[in-house]
Structures are given as structure tokens and as C-alpha cells.
Write an enzyme that holds these catalytic residues in place. Structure first.
Site, PDB file in Angstrom:
ATOM      1  N   LYS A 282       0.829  -1.108   0.005  1.00 55.33           N
ATOM      2  CA  LYS A 282       0.122  -0.003  -0.036  1.00 55.33           C
ATOM      3  C   LYS A 282       0.814   1.265   0.024  1.00 55.33           C
ATOM      4  O   LYS A 282       1.758   1.305   0.862  1.00 55.33           O
ATOM      5  CB  LYS A 282      -0.984   0.034   1.555  1.00 55.33           C
TER       6      LYS A 282
HETATM    7  O1  G3P Z   1      -7.000   0.639   6.249  1.00 55.21           O
HETATM    8  C1  G3P Z   1      -7.287   1.763   5.651  1.00 55.21           C
HETATM    9  C2  G3P Z   1      -8.412   2.186   5.804  1.00 55.21           C
HETATM   10  O2  G3P Z   1      -9.374   1.063   6.143  1.00 55.21           O
HETATM   11  C3  G3P Z   1      -8.692   2.949   7.322  1.00 55.21           C
HETATM   12  O3  G3P Z   1     -10.040   3.047   7.728  1.00 55.21           O
HETATM   13  O4  G3P Z   1     -11.355   2.669   9.636  1.00 55.21           O
HETATM   14  O5  G3P Z   1      -9.053   3.775   9.740  1.00 55.21           O
HETATM   15  O6  G3P Z   1     -11.046   4.950   8.595  1.00 55.21           O
HETATM   16  P1  G3P Z   1     -10.372   3.649   9.035  1.00 55.21           P
END
Ligand code: G3P
Length: 220
Positions: free
Chosen positions: A85
Site C-alpha cells: 500500500k
Molecule cells: O486500512 C485503511 C482504511 O481502512 C482506514 O480505515 O477505519 O481507519 O478509517 P479507518
């Protein structure tokens, strides 16, 4: 279509891997930091749970493109099939382009705007990850972003898929899939919400009760 689980916790992965038709596991630096175990420890453990074919994602922390590439290649030494990523920012587009040329599969992450995702896709990313809930939380429309990105990919970069991320509710996941996302990564708490269904439990209990009224055993 692919469903991923957004966690680095081995127990959670074991639990959900046994239940859901998952394609793999996504992580990010915050998720890994929450478990307080470095990637060199956690990646082999995740791989041992989900097997060699499933997809695993981990993110670089470097901010400059050459350092991103070096870090990506180091991460791939920990797991040769890792999908790396890379933040979809200026340095990231160059890193994605050079890693793709070397055959390293990448995901352009932290996508908040259509052109940001399109640049990552055009640079060669296999996936781009719009942050649905975070966009909603800043006054935008995460689902509309997914829809727009999917139209752009259909028109210009069909080899790249949306892997929609950042969800707080099952409805956001459903709406992302309806907007055309080919993949989603679901946080464990949201996945568990999808697995709880009191009405279904009541229906199944009712079938059992009706059967027991008529017959002694649970066999046909
Ligand atoms: O993994 C990246 C993404 O899922 C981040 O999500 O839940 O931290 O907004 P969040």
C-alpha cells in the site's frame, strides 16, 4: 468480487477466516501499531492462518518516492506475495509507477478525491482505496466518490480495481458494492454487525420448535 478483512489481529483473522468468504487481509500502520507487534512478526503469522494464495496488504511509512520503493521491497522480503500500500500522493505516484514496472503489485491508498485515485491507477496500481467513512466524516460523500472512481476506471484504467475502505456501518459497505467497487475491506466490528441477525435467529428457532412439536428427533 473480493472481500477483505481490515485487521492485523491473528485471533480475529482466525475467527472471521473460518466464517466469511474472504480473499485476504488488509492492514495499515495504525492497525499494526495497535497490535504492538512489528510487521516482521505479524506478516508470517497472518500468512500461516490464511495460506499462500490469499492476498495480504501492508503499507509503507516513507514519504519520499525512493524511500517508498526501498521500503516496499524490504516488506516484500518478509512476504514475497505482499501487495504494498502506497499513499496516493505525489511521491506515491512515482513509487507506484516504478514498483509496477518491477512487477510489484501495489494499492494506492488514502484516496479522498477522484483524480488522486485516477493518478494512482494510471501509474499502475492494481487497486485504489477510497476512504468512504473518512470522506463522509469530513463533509464529503464517500459513496459518490466510489461511484465516480468506478466510472473513471471503467473508462480509462480497467486493470485497476477499487478496494473500498474505511467503513463504520454495514450500509456503507453495501452501498460501496452497489456503486461498483470490486473489492471492500471490512473492519472486524462492522463484519460482526453483519453476522448478527435477531430476526433470522427467531425464524430458525421457530422452524426447530415446529419440527419438535411433530417429531422426536432432528433428522428427516
Ligand atoms: O486500512 C485503511 C482504511 O481502512 C482506514 O480505515 O477505519 O481507519 O478509517 P479507518
Amino acid at each position: 468480487m473480493e472481500i477483505f478483512i481490515d485487521t492485523a489481529d491473528p485471533k480475529t483473522i482466525e475467527e472471521l477466516w473460518a466464517i466469511l468468504p474472504l480473499a485476504g487481509v488488509t492492514t495499515n500502520p495504525s492497525i499494526v501499531a495497535a497490535g504492538k507487534r512489528p510487521l516482521r512478526e505479524i506478516l508470517p503469522q497472518i500468512r500461516s492462518i490464511i495460506g499462500p494464495e490469499a492476498r495480504v496488504f501492508a503499507q509503507v511509512l516513507s514519504r519520499e518516492s525512493t524511500a517508498m520503493i526501498d521500503e516496499a521491497l524490504s516488506l516484500r522480503e518478509l512476504d514475497p506475495n505482499l501487495i504494498v500500500k502506497i499513499p496516493a500522493v505525489s511521491a506515491g505516484f512515482a513509487a507506484i509507477e516504478r514498483l509496477s514496472a518491477q512487477g510489484v503489485m501495489t494499492l494506492g491508498t488514502a484516496v479522498y478525491a477522484p483524480m488522486q485515485g485516477l493518478f494512482a491507477a494510471q501509474a499502475g496500481a492494481r487497486y485504489i482505496a477510497p476512504y468512504v467513512n473518512r470522506v463522509d466524516a469530513t463533509g464529503g460523500n464517500g459513496i459518490k466518490l466510489v461511484e465516480t472512481l468506478q466510472s473513471l476506471l471503467d473508462l480509462h484504467c480497467p486493470a485497476c480495481s477499487i478496494l473500498a475502505a474505511s467503513f463504520r456501518t454495514p450500509t456503507q459497505v453495501l452501498d460501496s458494492l452497489l456503486a461498483g467497487a470490486k473489492a471492500v475491506t471490512i473492519p472486524p466490528d462492522v463484519a460482526r454487525q453483519m453476522l448478527v441477525s435477531p430476526s433470522v435467529d427467531v425464524a430458525i428457532q421457530r422452524f426447530e420448535a415446529d419440527w419438535h412439536k411433530a417429531f422426536d428427533k432432528l433428522s428427516a
